[in-house]
Motif scaffolding. Structure first.
Motif, PDB file in Angstrom:
ATOM      1  N   TYR A 191     -29.111  30.994  26.525  1.00 53.76           N
ATOM      2  CA  TYR A 191     -29.839  30.419  25.535  1.00 53.76           C
ATOM      3  C   TYR A 191     -31.313  30.474  25.837  1.00 53.76           C
ATOM      4  CZ  TYR A 191     -25.656  28.519  23.378  1.00 53.76           C
ATOM      5  OH  TYR A 191     -24.183  28.691  22.687  1.00 53.76           O
ATOM      6  N   ALA A 192     -32.237  30.465  24.765  1.00 51.40           N
ATOM      7  CA  ALA A 192     -33.618  30.291  25.171  1.00 51.40           C
ATOM      8  C   ALA A 192     -33.844  28.686  24.872  1.00 51.40           C
ATOM      9  CB  ALA A 192     -34.591  31.275  24.402  1.00 51.40           C
ATOM     10  N   VAL A 193     -35.043  28.234  24.851  1.00 57.30           N
ATOM     11  CA  VAL A 193     -35.189  26.934  24.665  1.00 57.30           C
ATOM     12  C   VAL A 193     -36.857  26.810  24.420  1.00 57.30           C
ATOM     13  CG1 VAL A 193     -35.719  26.176  27.204  1.00 57.30           C
ATOM     14  CG2 VAL A 193     -35.275  24.442  25.512  1.00 57.30           C
TER      15      VAL A 193
ATOM     16  N   ILE B 121     -45.980  22.701  22.997  1.00 60.10           N
ATOM     17  CA  ILE B 121     -44.928  23.631  22.828  1.00 60.10           C
ATOM     18  C   ILE B 121     -44.846  24.424  24.143  1.00 60.10           C
ATOM     19  CG2 ILE B 121     -43.694  25.179  21.363  1.00 60.10           C
ATOM     20  CD1 ILE B 121     -44.971  24.170  18.879  1.00 60.10           C
ATOM     21  N   PHE B 122     -43.794  24.402  24.549  1.00 59.36           N
ATOM     22  CA  PHE B 122     -43.377  25.049  25.758  1.00 59.36           C
ATOM     23  C   PHE B 122     -42.147  25.962  25.325  1.00 59.36           C
ATOM     24  CE2 PHE B 122     -40.336  25.900  29.407  1.00 59.36           C
ATOM     25  CZ  PHE B 122     -41.329  26.702  30.270  1.00 59.36           C
ATOM     26  N   ALA B 123     -41.994  27.370  25.594  1.00 58.27           N
ATOM     27  CA  ALA B 123     -40.841  27.952  25.343  1.00 58.27           C
ATOM     28  C   ALA B 123     -40.295  28.772  26.621  1.00 58.27           C
ATOM     29  CB  ALA B 123     -41.065  29.026  24.276  1.00 58.27           C
ATOM     30  N   TYR B 124     -39.162  28.932  26.828  1.00 63.27           N
ATOM     31  CA  TYR B 124     -38.565  29.594  27.890  1.00 63.27           C
ATOM     32  C   TYR B 124     -37.581  30.569  27.364  1.00 63.27           C
ATOM     33  CZ  TYR B 124     -35.790  30.325  32.294  1.00 63.27           C
ATOM     34  OH  TYR B 124     -35.217  31.049  33.328  1.00 63.27           O
TER      35      TYR B 124
ATOM     36  N   THR C 135     -32.817  39.911  20.167  1.00 65.13           N
ATOM     37  CA  THR C 135     -32.338  38.428  19.967  1.00 65.13           C
ATOM     38  C   THR C 135     -32.788  38.248  18.532  1.00 65.13           C
ATOM     39  OG1 THR C 135     -32.516  37.971  22.041  1.00 65.13           O
ATOM     40  CG2 THR C 135     -32.986  36.221  20.452  1.00 65.13           C
ATOM     41  N   PRO C 136     -32.068  37.571  17.472  1.00 63.02           N
ATOM     42  CA  PRO C 136     -32.363  37.498  16.089  1.00 63.02           C
ATOM     43  C   PRO C 136     -33.269  36.588  15.746  1.00 63.02           C
ATOM     44  CG  PRO C 136     -30.152  36.472  16.503  1.00 63.02           C
ATOM     45  CD  PRO C 136     -30.692  37.213  17.786  1.00 63.02           C
ATOM     46  N   ASN C 137     -33.561  35.589  16.547  1.00 63.43           N
ATOM     47  CA  ASN C 137     -34.283  34.272  16.135  1.00 63.43           C
ATOM     48  C   ASN C 137     -35.694  34.257  17.088  1.00 63.43           C
ATOM     49  OD1 ASN C 137     -33.051  33.650  18.576  1.00 63.43           O
ATOM     50  ND2 ASN C 137     -31.425  32.621  17.736  1.00 63.43           N
ATOM     51  N   ILE C 138     -36.184  35.073  17.320  1.00 65.72           N
ATOM     52  CA  ILE C 138     -37.301  35.218  18.279  1.00 65.72           C
ATOM     53  C   ILE C 138     -38.714  34.307  17.659  1.00 65.72           C
ATOM     54  CG2 ILE C 138     -39.347  36.705  19.233  1.00 65.72           C
ATOM     55  CD1 ILE C 138     -37.316  38.988  19.714  1.00 65.72           C
ATOM     56  N   SER C 139     -38.792  34.681  16.400  1.00 72.33           N
ATOM     57  CA  SER C 139     -39.935  33.699  16.061  1.00 72.33           C
ATOM     58  C   SER C 139     -39.804  32.075  16.199  1.00 72.33           C
ATOM     59  CB  SER C 139     -40.077  34.015  14.561  1.00 72.33           C
ATOM     60  OG  SER C 139     -40.838  35.397  14.504  1.00 72.33           O
ATOM     61  N   SER C 140     -38.590  31.689  15.728  1.00 69.76           N
ATOM     62  CA  SER C 140     -38.038  30.361  15.880  1.00 69.76           C
ATOM     63  C   SER C 140     -38.235  29.625  17.326  1.00 69.76           C
ATOM     64  CB  SER C 140     -36.709  30.157  15.467  1.00 69.76           C
ATOM     65  OG  SER C 140     -36.340  30.568  14.325  1.00 69.76           O
ATOM     66  N   ILE C 141     -37.983  30.673  18.465  1.00 67.16           N
ATOM     67  CA  ILE C 141     -38.166  30.262  19.611  1.00 67.16           C
ATOM     68  C   ILE C 141     -39.818  30.147  20.198  1.00 67.16           C
ATOM     69  CG2 ILE C 141     -37.665  30.937  22.037  1.00 67.16           C
ATOM     70  CD1 ILE C 141     -35.364  32.554  20.902  1.00 67.16           C
ATOM     71  N   PHE C 142     -40.672  31.010  19.600  1.00 70.28           N
ATOM     72  CA  PHE C 142     -41.778  31.324  20.398  1.00 70.28           C
ATOM     73  C   PHE C 142     -42.997  30.920  19.472  1.00 70.28           C
ATOM     74  CE2 PHE C 142     -39.158  34.365  22.686  1.00 70.28           C
ATOM     75  CZ  PHE C 142     -39.331  33.623  23.898  1.00 70.28           C
ATOM     76  N   GLU C 143     -42.609  30.812  18.087  1.00 65.11           N
ATOM     77  CA  GLU C 143     -44.114  30.500  17.189  1.00 65.11           C
ATOM     78  C   GLU C 143     -45.115  29.361  17.635  1.00 65.11           C
ATOM     79  OE1 GLU C 143     -44.879  30.376  12.398  1.00 65.11           O
ATOM     80  OE2 GLU C 143     -42.711  29.484  13.149  1.00 65.11           O
ATOM     81  N   ASN C 144     -46.341  29.866  17.781  1.00 67.82           N
ATOM     82  CA  ASN C 144     -47.431  28.801  18.148  1.00 67.82           C
ATOM     83  C   ASN C 144     -47.028  27.992  19.606  1.00 67.82           C
ATOM     84  OD1 ASN C 144     -48.790  29.223  15.713  1.00 67.82           O
ATOM     85  ND2 ASN C 144     -47.281  27.809  14.949  1.00 67.82           N
ATOM     86  N   ALA C 145     -46.208  28.667  20.484  1.00 68.57           N
ATOM     87  CA  ALA C 145     -46.140  28.171  21.793  1.00 68.57           C
ATOM     88  C   ALA C 145     -47.327  28.094  22.469  1.00 68.57           C
ATOM     89  CB  ALA C 145     -44.982  29.033  22.597  1.00 68.57           C
ATOM     90  N   ASP C 146     -47.582  27.097  23.172  1.00 71.71           N
ATOM     91  CA  ASP C 146     -48.756  26.925  23.944  1.00 71.71           C
ATOM     92  C   ASP C 146     -48.663  27.718  25.241  1.00 71.71           C
ATOM     93  OD1 ASP C 146     -50.777  24.963  22.906  1.00 71.71           O
ATOM     94  OD2 ASP C 146     -48.686  23.968  22.504  1.00 71.71           O
ATOM     95  N   LEU C 147     -47.381  27.757  25.860  1.00 73.10           N
ATOM     96  CA  LEU C 147     -47.228  28.634  26.908  1.00 73.10           C
ATOM     97  C   LEU C 147     -45.743  28.990  26.667  1.00 73.10           C
ATOM     98  CD1 LEU C 147     -47.925  29.385  29.834  1.00 73.10           C
ATOM     99  CD2 LEU C 147     -46.727  27.386  30.894  1.00 73.10           C
TER     100      LEU C 147
END
Length: 244
Positions: free
Chosen positions: A138-140, A148-151, A159-171
């Protein structure tokens, strides 16, 4: 938010990098993402074990959790020395083979992680997304206030949902465990070029590239990153910190 790299090596530790682990301090709360071999030593350069508020495991590959075995052992040793010991919540995907230790440990309070889980912890929102990886992983995406932080955990570019994970992440911390140089037909991890694509397509403000493979040349990592259009990235090093 403040992120500290406890470890950023992939598969096994290198001479200078422990395996994947990151400490995120948010408003005085300490959240640890993964704890691969060697990372417990680096973690304690920043905080005491008893100061951990929450642990998140992306998946149950040994290079992402094996130092938790030593941490579990610490509870009994500390208690015998009259040091106060607390149970630490740990979120991870349960399975029948690898997780009984954590579910039966006096050190941890086990919480099952499932696809599309949303978890609230002390005013912090966690959204989990399954990634393309050989095991359940899982990504978070973490939100606190306007930050917004994404890991990524471990993930391939399929991976099918990349935008949902990373969109507009500050880091964003990205698994960069592959190089285009080796031209593998099927990749379990991202290349620098794929990390760049994720960042540019999703307005990621800053990227930390981790899961660096010890037997891959760091010069080749630098070369593949440098040859891309300008982007805000850093190849992770142990014990570095970043303010968000």
């Amino acid at each position: 938010m403040k992120l500290t790299v406890n470890g950023c090596s992939g598969g096994y530790p290198s001479a200078s990098r422990a395996c994947s682990s990151y400490l995120l301090n948010i408003d005085g709360k300490n959240i640890v993402f993964d704890m691969g071999p060697g990372s417990l030593m680096n973690l304690q350069k920043s905080i005491d074990i008893e100061d951990i508020d929450l642990i998140v495991l992306s998946h149950l590959h040994y290079d992402h959790y094996s130092d938790l075995l030593a941490m579990s052992y610490s509870s009994g040793m500390r208690a015998k020395s009259n040091i106060s010991v607390k149970r630490i919540p740990i979120i991870f995907p349960f399975n029948d083979n690898s997780d009984s230790f954590f579910r039966n440990s006096d050190r941890f309070e086990a919480i099952n992680l499932k696809e599309n889980s949303v978890f609230e912890f002390k005013g912090i929102k966690f959204e989990f997304f399954i990634t393309s990886h050989p095991v359940e992983c899982y990504a978070v995406r973490l939100s606190f206030g306007d930050k917004i932080f994404a890991y990524s955990g471990d993930m391939s570019f399929t991976t099918p949902n990349i935008s949902s994970i990373f969109e507009n992440a500050d880091l964003a911390v990205l698994d960069c465990g592959e190089l285009d140089l080796y031209n593998k037909p099927q990749k379990a991890h991202l290349t620098p070029k794929e990390c760049y694509s994720i960042c540019s397509d999703n307005n990621v403000k800053k990227a930390i590239l981790g899961h660096i493979i010890p037997h891959y040349s760091i010069e080749k990592y630098n070369e593949e990153c440098f040859n891309l259009p300008e982007w805000n990235y850093i190849i992770a090093k142990d014990n570095e910190s970043f303010e968000i």
